[in-house]
Design an enzyme around this catalytic site. Structure first.
Site, PDB file in Angstrom:
ATOM      1  CG  ASP A  57       6.916   2.432  -4.225  1.00 59.39           C
ATOM      2  OD1 ASP A  57       5.933   3.159  -3.920  1.00 59.39           O
ATOM      3  OD2 ASP A  57       6.854   1.580  -5.128  1.00 59.39           O
TER       4      ASP A  57
HETATM    5  C1  BGC Z   1       3.499   2.310  -5.967  1.00 56.80           C
HETATM    6  C2  BGC Z   1       4.024   3.630  -6.466  1.00 56.80           C
HETATM    7  C3  BGC Z   1       3.041   4.721  -6.105  1.00 56.80           C
HETATM    8  C4  BGC Z   1       2.843   4.723  -4.606  1.00 56.80           C
HETATM    9  C5  BGC Z   1       1.882   5.778  -4.115  1.00 56.80           C
HETATM   10  C6  BGC Z   1       3.130   2.358  -4.508  1.00 56.80           C
HETATM   11  O1  BGC Z   1       2.484   1.204  -4.128  1.00 56.80           O
HETATM   12  O2  BGC Z   1       4.459   1.307  -6.188  1.00 56.80           O
HETATM   13  O3  BGC Z   1       4.216   3.580  -7.855  1.00 56.80           O
HETATM   14  O4  BGC Z   1       3.495   5.949  -6.582  1.00 56.80           O
HETATM   15  O5  BGC Z   1       2.327   3.466  -4.216  1.00 56.80           O
HETATM   16  O6  BGC Z   1       0.595   5.488  -4.484  1.00 56.80           O
END
Ligand code: BGC
Length: 738
Positions: free
Chosen positions: A268
């Site tokens: 993530d």
């Molecule tokens: C989120 C993800 C997301 C990623 C990219 C993160 O903060 O938890 O779900 O895909 O950011 O935007």
């Protein structure tokens, strides 16, 4: 001798050069689209330098990884996910890039998709969003999310598929397949145990293996084993002391060894914290790490899996076996997506996409309560009053990374005006003021929702108008701002915000035709529930919100959604909050309710929910009869065929979700009163009857034994329960597992 050695050396240098030169010609094996992917992967790997290998396993910008430019190995472009294709941000900033061709179709939130209980809808969703991702030249869609609905305070529940592992598993598989048919990888998230936002980077979750395997992992496993997802996203939280993005047990042992996952584990954004753990514990592709801009050079070189990794290899502290394995997985992902010559071209904003939004929304809306057939709105109604901020507020903007720039968003009031044009007068009263803002990451709704009147004045206006209306529709719920349905924060209470309860109570006094429509991704408390005629759970419905709701409220569409999670009467009724357990938590946190999540916990404790898991009414009624088992006995290698007749007893066409639960009548471990093991959605004309067939095998009867570390189906008596919700069982039959 020296000459010979020199000649050999020159020859081998020449050979290496030739191989490198070949790389850029179409003769190179890795560029041959007809060659098996594994051979292409090995060929490309053999041609890459150490630096190129390091480069390919981490980001080069907010949303892309660099590929290998020298070899013509394509960049990988990712995008959020999961409800539409995110607008473009700058190379290295979250700010908008300012493109004018990046607005998308906004699909209903995943809670709504889960509420359809219709696998075909999940496929339709996957295909449609996959087409949009493909058209926008994206290779990896960051979604869908399948974290289990553990607490109604969870800020990101709206992005997930509810509280039941079987339902979530059944819905995630077609979504993944639909996306990947477009040559776009699904990136199923957030693996695993990501059930809190407030301290999402530091909460350290522990739960029994039984809860892990029975509740929190099945949907991920289904996405891998049945859906064949090409990538998976590690979650922010820790699990037993180590961050999930580089957690040996979750990634190496379970995901890769037990389930045979051959895709790439993507961190993530900002979920990587440690180079050594990232090297050995199964992370393949690092994104979003927060590195200081200062210090010169390329900040992406300071990622945990960039220079720090390179240095360890160069100093001989670690070998390259793990690196090669990561590179293989990233190459495989690239050949399956960006370098798949047979991928379709995709499409953006097509009629079929709008149709998908309407169909999914129409099947996902849940009619929770409908006294005196208050809905559909009477054809005689000439004055319809719509009250509430959510009737006019655009809800596709906000909520965190799932925020969208929709091509259009038809809000509820607009949908009602469209639908009733020339038929009835639709008027509007604000009712309450919630969040008048409307921007996320530089995307602005452009709406001006400012309001100067106070709560008393707004209620007085709504009540006066309600007195003369033939039908009153209050549209409220939550929204996408902090502490509502929003990434990064959790809710603070189960109750409705912004004084909505007072507005509803006042309207209930003024009219006998009150419908409350809740737009939210979470359950809310309903102290007024006995005083209103109808309650509709409308989720977040995306681009076609207003048109979908007008169709349901007017009866053009007969509601057929069923709750994918339990609505409790109060917070302490939820198993995760029982006994005053605090939430959110920082640091070590044990999931004390164990496997008894959602209805499993309510039923164990004998607590009556407000609306049960699987509940949802229709404008018609269905009768169940004739439950038949193929045998009274089942062997552990055998199957049991179950059939039941369902009849539409009412005057209009409708769809029913026939739900099959299994109850273990005596077991050596505590088990839930019953668990969902099958379901089918059937459409029936008035008076029509259909026999619905299911097949059960021992997997439907098994529990996970922590001690033995395997699934166990214990001999003994079981009961099959078939019904219209977990609390509305219509037919039962017992059998024995031998
Ligand atoms: C989120 C993800 C997301 C990623 C990219 C993160 O903060 O938890 O779900 O895909 O950011 O935007």
């Amino acid at each position: 001798m020296k000459k010979t050695l020199l000649a050999i050396a020159t020859f081998s240098i020449l050979l290496t050069c030739c191989k490198t030169d070949n790389a850029t010609t179409n003769k190179a094996l890795y560029l041959n689209p007809n060659a098996p992917i594994e051979e292409r992967v090995e060929d490309a790997l053999a041609r890459m330098t150490l630096r190129e290998k390091i480069n390919i396993i981490h980001a080069q910008s907010k949303f892309s990884a660099p590929g290998v430019p020298r070899l013509g190995i394509a960049e990988l472009w990712t995008t959020d996910g999961p409800h539409g294709i995110r607008p473009e941000v700058k190379w290295d900033e979250w700010d908008q890039a300012g493109w004018t061709n990046d607005s998308c179709t906004a699909y209903p939130a995943l809670t709504c998709l889960a509420a359809t209980w219709n696998r075909e809808m999940a496929k339709t969703y996957g295909v449609a969003i996959g087409e949009e991702a493909r058209f926008r030249e994206k290779d990896v869609l960051l979604g869908p999310g399948v974290n289990i609905y553990r607490t109604p305070l969870g800020g990101r529940n709206f992005e997930y598929m509810g509280e039941d592992p079987y339902l979530a598993s059944q819905m995630v598989v077609p979504y993944v397949k639909g996306v990947q048919e477009q040559g776009v990888a699904a990136c199923v998230k957030h693996y695993a145990l990501n059930n809190e936002e407030t301290h999402r980077h530091t909460v350290d979750v522990d739960c029994s293996d039984r809860a892990l395997y029975e509740i929190y992992l099945p949907a991920f496993k289904a996405a891998v084993v049945e859906g064949g997802t090409w990538s998976i996203m590690g979650s922010y939280n820790k699990y037993r002391g180590t961050h999930a993005c580089h957690n040996d047990r979750l990634l190496n042992k379970i995901l890769k060894e037990e389930w045979g996952f051959d895709g790439a584990v993507v961190s993530d954004w900002g979920g990587t914290h440690n180079t050594d753990e990232a090297i050995t514990n199964g992370l393949d592709l690092e994104f979003g790490t927060w590195v200081a801009r200062k210090g010169g050079g390329n900040p992406y070189d300071r990622y945990y899996m960039a220079h720090p990794y390179l240095e360890r290899i160069q100093k001989g502290e670690v070998g390259t076996a793990e690196l090669d394995e990561k590179v293989r997985r990233v190459l495989r992902l690239t050949f399956r997506t960006a370098m798949n010559p047979n991928k379709p071209y995709g499409a953006l904003g097509s009629e079929s996409h709008t149709a998908a939004v309407r169909a999914i929304g129409g099947e996902g809306v849940v009619l929770l309560k409908n006294d005196n057939n208050n809905l559909p709105i009477s054809a005689q109604a000439k004055n319809i009053l719509v009250v509430g901020e959510n009737a006019v507020k655009m809800l596709t903007v906000g909520g965190g990374s799932s925020s969208l720039k929709a091509k259009h968003e038809c809000v509820v009031l607009e949908g009602m005006l469209n639908h009733y044009k020339g038929v009835a007068n639709v008027s509007y009263a604000r009712g309450y003021v919630g969040d008048v803002g409307g921007s996320y990451n530089g995307v602005n709704t452009g709406q001006n929702l400012n309001e100067n009147r106070n709560a008393k004045e707004l209620i007085a206006e709504a009540v006066a108008m309600a007195r003369t209306a033939d039908a009153v529709v209050f549209v409220g719920g939550l929204n996408k701002s902090d502490h509502q349905d929003c990434e990064g924060t959790d809710r603070k209470e189960l109750g409705l915000p912004y004084g909505q309860d007072e507005v509803i109570e006042a309207l209930a006094e003024a009219t006998d035709h009150l419908t409350v429509v809740l737009l939210s991704g979470n359950a809310v408390e309903m102290p007024w529930v006995d005083r209103v005629e109808s309650v509709v759970q409308g989720w977040f419905l995306g681009s076609e919100t207003g048109n979908v709701l007008a169709a349901v409220l007017s009866g053009e569409v007969n509601p057929s959604g069923k709750l994918p999670f339990t609505f409790g009467k109060k917070l302490e009724d939820y198993p995760s909050h029982a006994g005053g357990v605090t939430f959110p938590n920082d640091g070590p946190t044990t999931y004390h309710e164990d496997i008894f999540v959602g209805y499993r916990g309510f039923e164990k404790a004998g607590v009556e929910p407000l609306f049960a898991f699987g509940h949802g009414l229709s404008y018609t009624t269905f009768e169940y009869s004739n439950l038949t088992l193929s045998s009274k006995k089942m062997s552990k290698r055998g199957e049991l065929k179950v059939s039941v007749d369902v009849r539409n007893n009412g005057a209009c066409k409708g769809k029913e979700v026939v739900q099959l639960y299994v109850s273990d009548l005596a077991s050596s471990l505590p088990r839930p009163v019953k668990e969902l093991k099958e379901f089918a959605k059937v459409e029936l004309e008035p008076g029509e009857s259909r026999t619905v067939h299911f097949t059960l095998d021992k997997s439907a009867l098994s529990y996970y034994d922590d001690v033995q570390g395997c699934w166990v189906a214990e001999s003994g008596d079981f009961e099959v329960l078939v019904g219209s919700s977990s609390a509305d069982i219509r037919q039962r039959a017992t059998f024995t597992l031998k």
